[in-house]
Design a protein around this motif. Structure first.
Motif, PDB file in Angstrom:
ATOM      1  N   ASP A  19       0.844  -1.193   0.000  1.00 52.27           N
ATOM      2  CA  ASP A  19       0.000   0.000   0.000  1.00 52.27           C
ATOM      3  C   ASP A  19       0.882   1.247   0.000  1.00 52.27           C
ATOM      4  OD1 ASP A  19      -1.973   1.879   0.274  1.00 52.27           O
ATOM      5  OD2 ASP A  19      -2.532   1.336   2.320  1.00 52.27           O
ATOM      6  N   MET A  20       0.717   2.100  -1.022  1.00 60.05           N
ATOM      7  CA  MET A  20       1.535   3.303  -1.123  1.00 60.05           C
ATOM      8  C   MET A  20       0.805   4.547  -0.620  1.00 60.05           C
ATOM      9  SD  MET A  20       4.374   2.184  -2.177  1.00 60.05           S
ATOM     10  CE  MET A  20       5.302   3.605  -2.740  1.00 60.05           C
ATOM     11  N   VAL A  21      -0.400   4.383  -0.089  1.00 58.30           N
ATOM     12  CA  VAL A  21      -1.152   5.551   0.395  1.00 58.30           C
ATOM     13  C   VAL A  21      -0.385   6.318   1.477  1.00 58.30           C
ATOM     14  CG1 VAL A  21      -3.228   6.277   1.648  1.00 58.30           C
ATOM     15  CG2 VAL A  21      -3.418   4.708  -0.285  1.00 58.30           C
ATOM     16  N   PRO A  22       0.211   5.652   2.473  1.00 57.75           N
ATOM     17  CA  PRO A  22       0.980   6.427   3.464  1.00 57.75           C
ATOM     18  C   PRO A  22       2.098   7.243   2.831  1.00 57.75           C
ATOM     19  CG  PRO A  22       0.558   4.215   4.286  1.00 57.75           C
ATOM     20  CD  PRO A  22       0.149   4.225   2.851  1.00 57.75           C
ATOM     21  N   ALA A  23       2.789   6.684   1.833  1.00 56.84           N
ATOM     22  CA  ALA A  23       3.868   7.413   1.159  1.00 56.84           C
ATOM     23  C   ALA A  23       3.310   8.583   0.361  1.00 56.84           C
ATOM     24  CB  ALA A  23       4.653   6.465   0.255  1.00 56.84           C
ATOM     25  N   GLN A  24       2.185   8.350  -0.310  1.00 57.12           N
ATOM     26  CA  GLN A  24       1.566   9.420  -1.097  1.00 57.12           C
ATOM     27  C   GLN A  24       1.023  10.526  -0.190  1.00 57.12           C
ATOM     28  OE1 GLN A  24      -1.175   6.900  -3.178  1.00 57.12           O
ATOM     29  NE2 GLN A  24       0.246   6.458  -4.841  1.00 57.12           N
ATOM     30  N   ARG A  25       0.471  10.147   0.936  1.00 58.89           N
ATOM     31  CA  ARG A  25      -0.043  11.153   1.876  1.00 58.89           C
ATOM     32  C   ARG A  25       1.107  11.968   2.467  1.00 58.89           C
ATOM     33  NH1 ARG A  25      -3.109   8.042   4.811  1.00 58.89           N
ATOM     34  NH2 ARG A  25      -5.019   8.514   3.675  1.00 58.89           N
ATOM     35  N   LEU A  26       2.227  11.322   2.776  1.00 62.08           N
ATOM     36  CA  LEU A  26       3.399  12.035   3.289  1.00 62.08           C
ATOM     37  C   LEU A  26       3.898  13.032   2.252  1.00 62.08           C
ATOM     38  CD1 LEU A  26       5.589  12.442   5.448  1.00 62.08           C
ATOM     39  CD2 LEU A  26       6.854  10.533   4.392  1.00 62.08           C
ATOM     40  N   PHE A  27       3.894  12.626   0.980  1.00 62.54           N
ATOM     41  CA  PHE A  27       4.301  13.544  -0.089  1.00 62.54           C
ATOM     42  C   PHE A  27       3.384  14.763  -0.145  1.00 62.54           C
ATOM     43  CE2 PHE A  27       2.856  14.629  -4.457  1.00 62.54           C
ATOM     44  CZ  PHE A  27       3.850  15.530  -4.752  1.00 62.54           C
ATOM     45  N   ILE A  28       2.085  14.538  -0.095  1.00 64.71           N
ATOM     46  CA  ILE A  28       1.142  15.660  -0.163  1.00 64.71           C
ATOM     47  C   ILE A  28       1.348  16.604   1.010  1.00 64.71           C
ATOM     48  CG2 ILE A  28      -1.313  16.257   0.016  1.00 64.71           C
ATOM     49  CD1 ILE A  28      -1.876  13.708  -1.644  1.00 64.71           C
ATOM     50  N   ASP A  29       1.552  16.056   2.197  1.00 63.85           N
ATOM     51  CA  ASP A  29       1.820  16.903   3.375  1.00 63.85           C
ATOM     52  C   ASP A  29       3.068  17.755   3.152  1.00 63.85           C
ATOM     53  OD1 ASP A  29      -0.367  15.827   4.658  1.00 63.85           O
ATOM     54  OD2 ASP A  29       0.798  14.397   5.846  1.00 63.85           O
ATOM     55  N   SER A  30       4.117  17.140   2.631  1.00 70.33           N
ATOM     56  CA  SER A  30       5.371  17.875   2.421  1.00 70.33           C
ATOM     57  C   SER A  30       5.223  18.899   1.305  1.00 70.33           C
ATOM     58  CB  SER A  30       6.510  16.902   2.105  1.00 70.33           C
ATOM     59  OG  SER A  30       6.298  16.235   0.875  1.00 70.33           O
ATOM     60  N   LEU A  31       4.447  18.568   0.271  1.00 65.29           N
ATOM     61  CA  LEU A  31       4.238  19.508  -0.826  1.00 65.29           C
ATOM     62  C   LEU A  31       3.512  20.755  -0.351  1.00 65.29           C
ATOM     63  CD1 LEU A  31       4.381  20.199  -3.850  1.00 65.29           C
ATOM     64  CD2 LEU A  31       2.232  18.936  -4.154  1.00 65.29           C
ATOM     65  N   VAL A  32       2.499  20.576   0.464  1.00 68.11           N
ATOM     66  CA  VAL A  32       1.781  21.725   1.021  1.00 68.11           C
ATOM     67  C   VAL A  32       2.728  22.600   1.837  1.00 68.11           C
ATOM     68  CG1 VAL A  32      -0.041  22.420   2.642  1.00 68.11           C
ATOM     69  CG2 VAL A  32      -0.458  20.553   1.017  1.00 68.11           C
ATOM     70  N   ASP A  33       3.565  21.967   2.662  1.00 66.38           N
ATOM     71  CA  ASP A  33       4.516  22.728   3.477  1.00 66.38           C
ATOM     72  C   ASP A  33       5.524  23.474   2.604  1.00 66.38           C
ATOM     73  OD1 ASP A  33       3.284  21.821   5.769  1.00 66.38           O
ATOM     74  OD2 ASP A  33       4.710  20.193   6.112  1.00 66.38           O
ATOM     75  N   LEU A  34       6.023  22.809   1.545  1.00 67.81           N
ATOM     76  CA  LEU A  34       7.012  23.443   0.674  1.00 67.81           C
ATOM     77  C   LEU A  34       6.402  24.616  -0.095  1.00 67.81           C
ATOM     78  CD1 LEU A  34       8.774  20.259  -0.759  1.00 67.81           C
ATOM     79  CD2 LEU A  34       9.788  21.947   0.781  1.00 67.81           C
ATOM     80  N   ALA A  35       5.177  24.443  -0.563  1.00 62.62           N
ATOM     81  CA  ALA A  35       4.518  25.522  -1.306  1.00 62.62           C
ATOM     82  C   ALA A  35       4.286  26.737  -0.410  1.00 62.62           C
ATOM     83  CB  ALA A  35       3.198  25.018  -1.885  1.00 62.62           C
ATOM     84  N   LYS A  36       3.945  26.487   0.847  1.00 62.67           N
ATOM     85  CA  LYS A  36       3.779  27.593   1.798  1.00 62.67           C
ATOM     86  C   LYS A  36       5.114  28.260   2.098  1.00 62.67           C
ATOM     87  CE  LYS A  36      -0.323  25.994   4.338  1.00 62.67           C
ATOM     88  NZ  LYS A  36      -0.816  25.516   5.658  1.00 62.67           N
ATOM     89  N   GLU A  37       6.120  27.436   2.373  1.00 62.18           N
ATOM     90  CA  GLU A  37       7.429  27.958   2.769  1.00 62.18           C
ATOM     91  C   GLU A  37       8.019  28.857   1.684  1.00 62.18           C
ATOM     92  OE1 GLU A  37      11.974  26.266   3.595  1.00 62.18           O
ATOM     93  OE2 GLU A  37      10.258  24.875   3.549  1.00 62.18           O
ATOM     94  N   HIS A  38       7.893  28.441   0.432  1.00 61.95           N
ATOM     95  CA  HIS A  38       8.527  29.185  -0.657  1.00 61.95           C
ATOM     96  C   HIS A  38       7.573  30.186  -1.321  1.00 61.95           C
ATOM     97  CE1 HIS A  38      12.257  26.851  -0.578  1.00 61.95           C
ATOM     98  NE2 HIS A  38      11.512  25.785  -0.358  1.00 61.95           N
TER      99      HIS A  38
END
Length: 378
Positions: A19-38
């Protein structure tokens, strides 16, 4: 103009059953943080948002969550890849607010999406047969991409008459010459030559590519990049750091910065005898997704069970030791294009070569088999 370039989310995909859902969810969380940060002006997704034309409910919920969170503070622009259904992915796009832009129809090719002080040209995946009918070209990726870029260039030329330094980005889902594939990409060669030339993009400030799952910077007249998939989908991607790309276009210059994407766990292929694999030398792989290649001369008893006890995230086991025995014949199997196989078979049975019309019919039949009505011909 500053944005984050991503692609090939493949929501709904598994890795050898994992199951790759945990990995995909972690990516989405990090993407949101990166988009905010930059504080980016947009997030781009260059195709293969989903892994299949009919995504699971869980995959749809993941994308909905990502879009809901991102569009609160930035713009999201995405287009379908060869795994997506263009019609389903683009459903309701005309009703979306400005923060969410989906370009899924061929009729939208060449229409710019304004972003900050620049423009973005998203290209839906150019299915060769459907796109050739729309553009009136031959059924090769080179020809349909060339036709699409002509429309882009015409629009950009008019805009640059007013602002010669206008930043312009094209999003495309294609195999561009010079790219290196992995085992997890679906072949897109049906309908003609699969690769396209980097020279087609010479007037752009940046080319945001999707389709290949490894980060790559291609040689070309302008900055051309594959962001790669945010999580690994094959063991051929082991050892490749996953990332999103932060891109800034200003005053005629383009800078690209890799933003690391955290992973739930590493991925690794390990090779050795069973005794070697169970030794302390391989202890560092206990938390990884593992593909094991066992090289004992004879197959050890309880092989899978012993490896699974040592590597709880073991996904595949391949016993390769027997391949070393000279007494056992080996057979090489070459994967062929089903279109060409069908044409060759028809020629052998009918004792004459198919006409050009007949070959086109074979291509269209295989196109329907692979994609049904899931193309972007409207």
């Amino acid at each position: 103009m500053k944005f984050i370039h991503t692609s090939d989310w493949h929501l709904g995909r598994t890795l050898h059953g994992a199951d790759m859902v945990p990995a995909q969810r972690l990516f989405i969380d990090s993407l949101v943080d990166l988009a905010k940060e930059h504080r980016v002006d947009a997030v781009l997704i260059s195709g293969d948002v989903y892994d299949r034309a009919l995504p699971s409910a869980g995959a749809v919920e993941l994308l909905e969550d990502a879009l809901h969170r991102l569009t609160k503070f930035t713009r999201v622009i995405y287009c379908p890849g060869n795994h997506d259904s263009a019609k389903r992915l683009g459903f309701g796009a005309e009703f979306f607010r400005d923060e969410l832009v989906v370009v899924s129809r061929l009729s939208q090719v060449g229409k710019a999406v304004p972003v900050a002080d620049g423009v973005v040209y998203p290209l839906p995946y150019l299915e060769p047969i459907a796109a050739s009918h729309f553009f009136g070209t031959a059924t090769t990726h080179q020809d349909v991409m060339s036709a699409a870029m002509q429309l882009v260039s015409q629009d950009l030329q008019q805009r640059r008459q007013k602002d010669p330094s206008l930043p312009a980005v094209v999003m495309a889902h294609a195999f561009v010459l010079g790219g290196i594939s992995s085992d997890s990409e679906r072949d897109i060669s049906i309908g003609g030559v699969e690769a396209v030339s980097a020279d087609l993009f010479e007037k752009m400030s940046y080319v945001a590519l999707g389709h290949l799952h490894r980060y790559q910077h291609l040689q070309g007249p302008v900055p051309i990049y594959y962001s790669g998939s945010p999580v690994p989908y094959s063991f051929s991607e082991a050892g490749t750091a996953k990332c999103a790309l932060l891109v800034a276009c200003q005053d005629g210059n383009t800078t690209v910065t890799r933003l690391p994407i955290p992973q739930v766990r590493p991925i690794a292929t390990i090779t050795g005898t069973l005794e070697e694999l169970l030794s302390p030398a391989f202890a560092s792989y206990q938390d990884a997704w593992v593909a094991a290649q066992v090289t004992d001369v004879s197959r050890p008893p309880n092989l899978h069970r012993q490896l699974l006890e040592r590597f709880p995230h073991l996904l595949t086991v391949q016993f390769v030791g027997a391949q070393r025995r000279p007494s056992l014949p080996t057979t090489t199997v070459v994967q062929q294009d089903p279109v060409q196989v069908t044409i060759d078979f028809a020629q052998q049975v009918g004792r004459k070569e198919l006409t050009q019309k007949g070959k086109q019919i074979v291509e269209q039949i295989w196109y329907q088999v692979r994609k049904g009505d899931e193309h972007a011909a409207s």
